[in-house]
Design an enzyme around this catalytic site. Structure first.
Site, mmCIF file in Angstrom:
data_model
loop_
_atom_site.group_PDB
_atom_site.id
_atom_site.type_symbol
_atom_site.label_atom_id
_atom_site.label_comp_id
_atom_site.label_asym_id
_atom_site.label_seq_id
_atom_site.Cartn_x
_atom_site.Cartn_y
_atom_site.Cartn_z
ATOM 1 N N ARG A 144 0.856 -1.176 0.000
ATOM 2 C CA ARG A 144 0.000 0.000 0.000
ATOM 3 C C ARG A 144 0.896 1.231 0.000
ATOM 4 O O ARG A 144 1.933 1.264 0.667
ATOM 5 C CB ARG A 144 -0.930 0.021 1.217
ATOM 6 C CG ARG A 144 -2.009 -1.048 1.220
ATOM 7 C CD ARG A 144 -3.046 -0.814 0.133
ATOM 8 N NE ARG A 144 -4.157 -1.766 0.192
ATOM 9 C CZ ARG A 144 -4.198 -2.917 -0.468
ATOM 10 N NH1 ARG A 144 -3.159 -3.271 -1.227
ATOM 11 N NH2 ARG A 144 -5.249 -3.712 -0.373
ATOM 12 N N GLU A 183 -3.276 7.613 -4.626
ATOM 13 C CA GLU A 183 -3.421 6.744 -5.785
ATOM 14 C C GLU A 183 -4.745 7.062 -6.474
ATOM 15 O O GLU A 183 -5.798 6.940 -5.838
ATOM 16 C CB GLU A 183 -3.397 5.283 -5.332
ATOM 17 C CG GLU A 183 -3.227 4.298 -6.457
ATOM 18 C CD GLU A 183 -3.009 2.891 -5.932
ATOM 19 O OE1 GLU A 183 -1.854 2.459 -5.812
ATOM 20 O OE2 GLU A 183 -4.031 2.239 -5.644
ATOM 21 N N HIS A 219 -0.960 0.010 -10.217
ATOM 22 C CA HIS A 219 -1.600 -0.977 -9.341
ATOM 23 C C HIS A 219 -2.071 -2.194 -10.149
ATOM 24 O O HIS A 219 -3.231 -2.593 -10.088
ATOM 25 C CB HIS A 219 -2.790 -0.343 -8.609
ATOM 26 C CG HIS A 219 -3.099 -1.036 -7.307
ATOM 27 N ND1 HIS A 219 -3.538 -0.366 -6.190
ATOM 28 C CD2 HIS A 219 -3.037 -2.339 -6.946
ATOM 29 C CE1 HIS A 219 -3.746 -1.222 -5.201
ATOM 30 N NE2 HIS A 219 -3.443 -2.433 -5.644
#
Length: 335
Positions: A246, A274, A293
């Site tokens: 993360r 993000e 991602h």
């Protein structure tokens, strides 16, 4: 033949045919009575509310609405929640556990492509792929035959932060290579590290002694900015940081400063925020490699998640113990 348990999809509708392609869906429907045309994207929908009254199994996925006491009141027969993705923290509330509903997740299946991505990036980082690429771009001439000092994967030191599902799989995938792998994790003891075949180090020692550091810890209050300015300063010159966990675990301002100084390189599949703002220097720095991602299940890999849920449904219907049931006590230590 025993009656199949009544089940209901709860996720974003477009994800169902991706995660449950025809062959996987057919196998699931042999085990549970589920209508692929009825998908709970909103638990207040009257058709969904009517279905909930009969539902014994919720097959959840990305986009599942929050499952709170009100939803559970409408589903008195619910006994299991089978999640076709990784984390359930975004939608499972304490009420689910309090009512004794079994929760299972396909996080183990989702860990496989993340670990594969990490393995690839470790090996590329060991070859200084970013630095060598930038030199070739700048000079536009092959440097010719000759040894490049300081690069290579023989004896390269790799530090793994977090013995999560992904972290453990990364350690397993690294075994065939001539790398020196170490681990840091506050919930693993010496015996546990020995079973994984790696030495256990305090975080600071791992950072000081690793050429490549790969992050696989969960995002919790304790791990927020775990890799901060001080931690980054401990990494050796020329070291690489890989983050597929993360973005909040890394102080990006401090990381950008290290990258601008040319001291470290970074491979980031997750960021904070993000997505990154368009003017983020991480897009342009030659020693930063940022991907959107995508290390987790993508494309044909998502069918593996549906298959994992289908196999769990088969165990449930047969009265067997589930392979991937979540322990509520351990949930706080997972993503």
């Amino acid at each position: 033949m025993p009656e199949r348990p009544r089940a209901l999809f709860a996720m974003t509708a477009e994800n169902v045919p991706q995660v449950f392609p025809p062959d996987v869906l057919a196998r699931l429907r042999e085990t549970v009575d589920i209508d692929p045309a009825l998908i709970a994207e909103d638990f207040t929908d009257p058709r969904v509310r009517a279905a909930l009254a009969r539902t014994e199994v919720l097959v959840t996925g990305w986009g599942c609405p929050r499952i709170d006491a009100t939803v559970l009141d409408a589903a008195p027969r619910l006994r299991a929640l089978l999640h076709s993705a990784g984390s359930v923290k975004g939608f499972v509330t304490p009420a689910v556990w309090e009512r004794g509903i079994t929760v299972s997740t396909a996080a183990t299946a989702n860990a496989l492509p993340v670990a594969e991505y990490t393995l690839a990036m470790i090996l590329l980082a060991g070859k200084d792929i970013l630095g060598r690429r930038e030199r070739l771009r700048a000079e536009r001439v092959s440097p010719g035959w000759g040894f490049v000092p300081g690069i290579g994967n023989h004896g390269r030191r790799v530090g793994v932060i977090g013995a999560s599902r992904i972290g453990r799989r990364v350690i397993e995938l690294l075994r065939p290579f001539d790398l020196r792998v170490s681990l840091t994790d506050p919930y693993v003891d010496e015996a546990g590290a020995t079973a994984l075949g790696v030495p256990l180090l305090p975080l600071d020692d791992l950072l000081r002694t690793s050429d490549i550091v790969t992050v696989h810890a969960p995002d919790t209050p304790e791990t927020h900015r775990l890799i901060d300015r001080r931690a980054l300063s401990l990494m050796p010159d020329g070291a690489a940081l890989i983050n597929t966990a993360r973005g909040a675990l890394v102080d990006h301002d401090a990381l950008v400063d290290e990258l601008c100084a040319g001291r470290l390189s970074a491979i980031l599949d997750v960021t904070d925020p993000e997505p990154l703002p368009a003017d983020s220097p991480l897009f342009d720095l030659p020693n930063a490699f940022v991907t959107p991602h995508l290390a987790g299940s993508q494309g044909n890999e998502v069918a593996r998640l549906g298959l994992a849920v289908t196999e769990e449904a088969e165990r449930l219907a047969a009265g067997e113990e589930l392979a991937y049931a979540l322990d509520r006590a351990a949930l706080e230590r997972t993503a």
